[in-house]
Every structure is written in structure tokens, then in C-alpha cells.
Motif scaffolding. Sequence first.
Motif, PDB file in Angstrom:
ATOM      1  N   HIS A  25       0.827  -1.213   0.000  1.00  0.00           N
ATOM      2  CA  HIS A  25       0.000   0.000   0.000  1.00  0.00           C
ATOM      3  C   HIS A  25       0.858   1.257   0.000  1.00  0.00           C
ATOM      4  O   HIS A  25       1.916   1.283   0.623  1.00  0.00           O
ATOM      5  CB  HIS A  25      -0.835   0.095   1.291  1.00  0.00           C
ATOM      6  CG  HIS A  25      -1.898  -0.932   1.449  1.00  0.00           C
ATOM      7  ND1 HIS A  25      -3.103  -0.884   0.793  1.00  0.00           N
ATOM      8  CD2 HIS A  25      -1.948  -2.037   2.236  1.00  0.00           C
ATOM      9  CE1 HIS A  25      -3.857  -1.906   1.168  1.00  0.00           C
ATOM     10  NE2 HIS A  25      -3.175  -2.633   2.043  1.00  0.00           N
ATOM     11  N   VAL A  26       0.344   2.277  -0.618  1.00  0.00           N
ATOM     12  CA  VAL A  26       0.906   3.614  -0.410  1.00  0.00           C
ATOM     13  C   VAL A  26      -0.219   4.521   0.071  1.00  0.00           C
ATOM     14  O   VAL A  26      -1.404   4.180  -0.028  1.00  0.00           O
ATOM     15  CB  VAL A  26       1.572   4.186  -1.694  1.00  0.00           C
ATOM     16  CG1 VAL A  26       2.756   3.339  -2.112  1.00  0.00           C
ATOM     17  CG2 VAL A  26       0.560   4.312  -2.821  1.00  0.00           C
TER      18      VAL A  26
ATOM     19  N   ARG B  81      -1.411  -0.296  -5.417  1.00  0.00           N
ATOM     20  CA  ARG B  81      -0.330  -1.258  -5.668  1.00  0.00           C
ATOM     21  C   ARG B  81      -0.978  -2.636  -5.603  1.00  0.00           C
ATOM     22  O   ARG B  81      -1.988  -2.848  -6.246  1.00  0.00           O
ATOM     23  CB  ARG B  81       0.759  -1.091  -4.605  1.00  0.00           C
ATOM     24  CG  ARG B  81       1.477   0.238  -4.705  1.00  0.00           C
ATOM     25  CD  ARG B  81       2.637   0.173  -5.729  1.00  0.00           C
ATOM     26  NE  ARG B  81       2.999   1.486  -6.248  1.00  0.00           N
ATOM     27  CZ  ARG B  81       3.824   2.357  -5.669  1.00  0.00           C
ATOM     28  NH1 ARG B  81       4.404   2.031  -4.543  1.00  0.00           N
ATOM     29  NH2 ARG B  81       4.088   3.523  -6.219  1.00  0.00           N
ATOM     30  N   VAL B  82      -0.374  -3.539  -4.826  1.00  0.00           N
ATOM     31  CA  VAL B  82      -1.027  -4.835  -4.602  1.00  0.00           C
ATOM     32  C   VAL B  82      -2.345  -4.583  -3.870  1.00  0.00           C
ATOM     33  O   VAL B  82      -3.362  -5.213  -4.120  1.00  0.00           O
ATOM     34  CB  VAL B  82      -0.117  -5.767  -3.765  1.00  0.00           C
ATOM     35  CG1 VAL B  82      -0.834  -7.059  -3.426  1.00  0.00           C
ATOM     36  CG2 VAL B  82       1.184  -6.036  -4.492  1.00  0.00           C
ATOM     37  N   GLY B  83      -2.303  -3.636  -2.966  1.00  0.00           N
ATOM     38  CA  GLY B  83      -3.501  -3.204  -2.244  1.00  0.00           C
ATOM     39  C   GLY B  83      -3.906  -1.806  -2.691  1.00  0.00           C
ATOM     40  O   GLY B  83      -3.102  -1.091  -3.297  1.00  0.00           O
ATOM     41  N   PRO B  84      -5.133  -1.420  -2.365  1.00  0.00           N
ATOM     42  CA  PRO B  84      -5.626  -0.108  -2.791  1.00  0.00           C
ATOM     43  C   PRO B  84      -4.926   1.035  -2.050  1.00  0.00           C
ATOM     44  O   PRO B  84      -4.392   0.835  -0.965  1.00  0.00           O
ATOM     45  CB  PRO B  84      -7.111  -0.159  -2.412  1.00  0.00           C
ATOM     46  CG  PRO B  84      -7.187  -1.140  -1.287  1.00  0.00           C
ATOM     47  CD  PRO B  84      -6.124  -2.169  -1.569  1.00  0.00           C
ATOM     48  N   SER B  85      -4.953   2.198  -2.649  1.00  0.00           N
ATOM     49  CA  SER B  85      -4.426   3.393  -1.995  1.00  0.00           C
ATOM     50  C   SER B  85      -5.098   3.562  -0.639  1.00  0.00           C
ATOM     51  O   SER B  85      -6.308   3.384  -0.498  1.00  0.00           O
ATOM     52  CB  SER B  85      -4.721   4.630  -2.851  1.00  0.00           C
ATOM     53  OG  SER B  85      -4.501   5.799  -2.066  1.00  0.00           O
ATOM     54  N   LEU B  86      -4.299   3.907   0.355  1.00  0.00           N
ATOM     55  CA  LEU B  86      -4.885   4.122   1.686  1.00  0.00           C
ATOM     56  C   LEU B  86      -5.024   5.615   2.001  1.00  0.00           C
ATOM     57  O   LEU B  86      -5.255   6.004   3.139  1.00  0.00           O
ATOM     58  CB  LEU B  86      -4.070   3.385   2.762  1.00  0.00           C
ATOM     59  CG  LEU B  86      -4.144   1.857   2.666  1.00  0.00           C
ATOM     60  CD1 LEU B  86      -3.349   1.203   3.804  1.00  0.00           C
ATOM     61  CD2 LEU B  86      -5.573   1.324   2.677  1.00  0.00           C
ATOM     62  N   TRP B  87      -4.909   6.424   0.976  1.00  0.00           N
ATOM     63  CA  TRP B  87      -5.214   7.852   1.147  1.00  0.00           C
ATOM     64  C   TRP B  87      -6.682   7.977   1.577  1.00  0.00           C
ATOM     65  O   TRP B  87      -7.577   7.413   0.928  1.00  0.00           O
ATOM     66  CB  TRP B  87      -4.996   8.611  -0.165  1.00  0.00           C
ATOM     67  CG  TRP B  87      -5.592   9.975  -0.168  1.00  0.00           C
ATOM     68  CD1 TRP B  87      -6.833  10.319  -0.637  1.00  0.00           C
ATOM     69  CD2 TRP B  87      -4.995  11.177   0.329  1.00  0.00           C
ATOM     70  NE1 TRP B  87      -7.039  11.665  -0.461  1.00  0.00           N
ATOM     71  CE2 TRP B  87      -5.927  12.227   0.132  1.00  0.00           C
ATOM     72  CE3 TRP B  87      -3.764  11.482   0.929  1.00  0.00           C
ATOM     73  CZ2 TRP B  87      -5.666  13.540   0.512  1.00  0.00           C
ATOM     74  CZ3 TRP B  87      -3.503  12.790   1.297  1.00  0.00           C
ATOM     75  CH2 TRP B  87      -4.446  13.807   1.089  1.00  0.00           C
ATOM     76  N   GLY B  88      -6.920   8.662   2.660  1.00  0.00           N
ATOM     77  CA  GLY B  88      -8.289   8.926   3.095  1.00  0.00           C
ATOM     78  C   GLY B  88      -9.089   7.683   3.463  1.00  0.00           C
ATOM     79  O   GLY B  88     -10.319   7.690   3.408  1.00  0.00           O
ATOM     80  N   VAL B  89      -8.368   6.624   3.872  1.00  0.00           N
ATOM     81  CA  VAL B  89      -9.094   5.375   4.142  1.00  0.00           C
ATOM     82  C   VAL B  89      -9.979   5.476   5.384  1.00  0.00           C
ATOM     83  O   VAL B  89     -11.032   4.842   5.453  1.00  0.00           O
ATOM     84  CB  VAL B  89      -8.126   4.165   4.240  1.00  0.00           C
ATOM     85  CG1 VAL B  89      -7.297   4.211   5.516  1.00  0.00           C
ATOM     86  CG2 VAL B  89      -8.896   2.850   4.139  1.00  0.00           C
ATOM     87  N   VAL B  90      -9.554   6.287   6.349  1.00  0.00           N
ATOM     88  CA  VAL B  90     -10.341   6.375   7.586  1.00  0.00           C
ATOM     89  C   VAL B  90     -11.659   7.092   7.284  1.00  0.00           C
ATOM     90  O   VAL B  90     -11.664   8.232   6.804  1.00  0.00           O
ATOM     91  CB  VAL B  90      -9.559   7.090   8.720  1.00  0.00           C
ATOM     92  CG1 VAL B  90     -10.373   7.106  10.005  1.00  0.00           C
ATOM     93  CG2 VAL B  90      -8.216   6.413   8.961  1.00  0.00           C
ATOM     94  N   GLY B  91     -12.735   6.364   7.506  1.00  0.00           N
ATOM     95  CA  GLY B  91     -14.060   6.907   7.217  1.00  0.00           C
ATOM     96  C   GLY B  91     -14.614   6.469   5.861  1.00  0.00           C
ATOM     97  O   GLY B  91     -15.780   6.705   5.553  1.00  0.00           O
TER      98      GLY B  91
END
Length: 176
Positions: free
Chosen positions: A93-94, A101-111
Motif C-alpha cells: 500500500h501507499v 499497488r497490490v492493495g488499494p491506496s490508503l489515502w483517506g481510508v479512515v471513514g
Amino acid sequence: MSSVPFARLLLSAAILTGVAACGGDTSTSTTTSTTTAETTAPAAAPEATAPAAVPATETAAAPATPAAGVTLASLTGDATKGEQVFGQCKTCHVVEKGVNRVGPSLWGVVGRKAGSIENFKYSPANKNSGFTWTDEQLFTYLEAPQKVIPGTYMAFAGLKKPQDRADVIAFLKTKA
Ligand code: HEC
């Protein structure tokens, strides 16, 4: 709550066992290695005791982990420490917006609603989980992703330490 004294008992038992086992080892090796080892043996003994006792304690603590009773509310997340914890997520993740990437972007994941990054190919399990990634939901999920969302594509064992989870959540919150 009553599990705490019990856990302590287990811990002390483990420490005793660890020390005893270790003492046994040391004395065995001292005996077998004859008199030439006399100078090295006393020096080696405390060293051998300490590392052996520590993992033994951790292993014993794992099943009876106090984590079960630890709530996110009782912890204070440290975003700086969380950035270090995030090192474990970085393989997949980035936190840059729109970068999967392998995992979805974690930008703004909270909420955010689970499975809501448009161009990321989620597992049906994640997509249909119905979760919203609140702090609490992340706290639960990140302990054991595959238990919380069976069938998830996220091949990550989890962050066992509640404080690590609180820290990484605090870090993720700064990325929004
Ligand atoms: C081995 C790769 C890998 C690692 C390491 C990893 N993840 Fe993931 N993560 C994924 C994948 C793949 C998905 C998508 C899961 C699915 O679709 O089932 C995912 C999904 C997620 C989701 C859900 C996102 C959404 O949009 O629904 C969150 C939250 C998450 N990861 C957080 C983390 C955190 C925090 C860490 C580090 C502590 C981490 N992940 C470590 C691969 C990984």
C-alpha cells in the motif's frame, strides 16, 4: 478482567519454566564442556537466561493476550510511530491519492466505505463486507484481517499489538 491475574500466572509460570529450562541447559553444557569452559560459563549464563526468558514470555502471552480486552479508546495513537508501523504495509500500500499497488491506496481510508476505490479490483469478500473503515473497524480488522474478512486478498497476518494498530490508524488519519 478476571483473565488478567490468570494471564499473570501463565506469564510467571512461563518465566519460571524458561529460566528453569535455561538453567538446565546451562548446567548441562557447563558439565559437558568440562573445566575449560569455566571462564566462559559464568559469562554466558546471564546472557543465555535473558533472551530465552523473553520469547518464552511472549509466546505464553500470545494466546491469553490482554489485547482481547484492549479498546482503541483506551489508547492514544502516535502518528509518528504509526508511520514506522506503516512500513509493514508499504510492500502493498501507499498513502498517495489514487495510487494502487497490490492493495488499494490508503489515502483517506479512515471513514471510507470498504471496497470503494473505483479502479481497484477487490475481492468480493472485501467489497461486500459492508464495512466502513472507522477507527474502531480498522482497529479490529488490522489485528487479524483474514479473520475479520474471510476471503480477503490482503495477505497480511495482522498487527497483534493494540498500540501498533492505534499508531498506524493515527498515521492514516493524517493522510486525508
Ligand atoms: C501483502 C500485501 C498487503 C499488506 C502487507 C497489507 N495489505 Fe492491506 N490490503 C491488501 C490487499 C490486496 C487489499 C485488498 C483486499 C481485498 O480486496 O480483499 C488490502 C486492503 C486493505 C484495506 C481495505 C481497503 C478498502 O478500500 O476497502 C485496508 C484498510 C488495509 N488493507 C490496510 C492495511 C494496513 C494498515 C496494512 C499494514 C498494517 C496493510 N493493509 C498491509 C494487501 C496488503
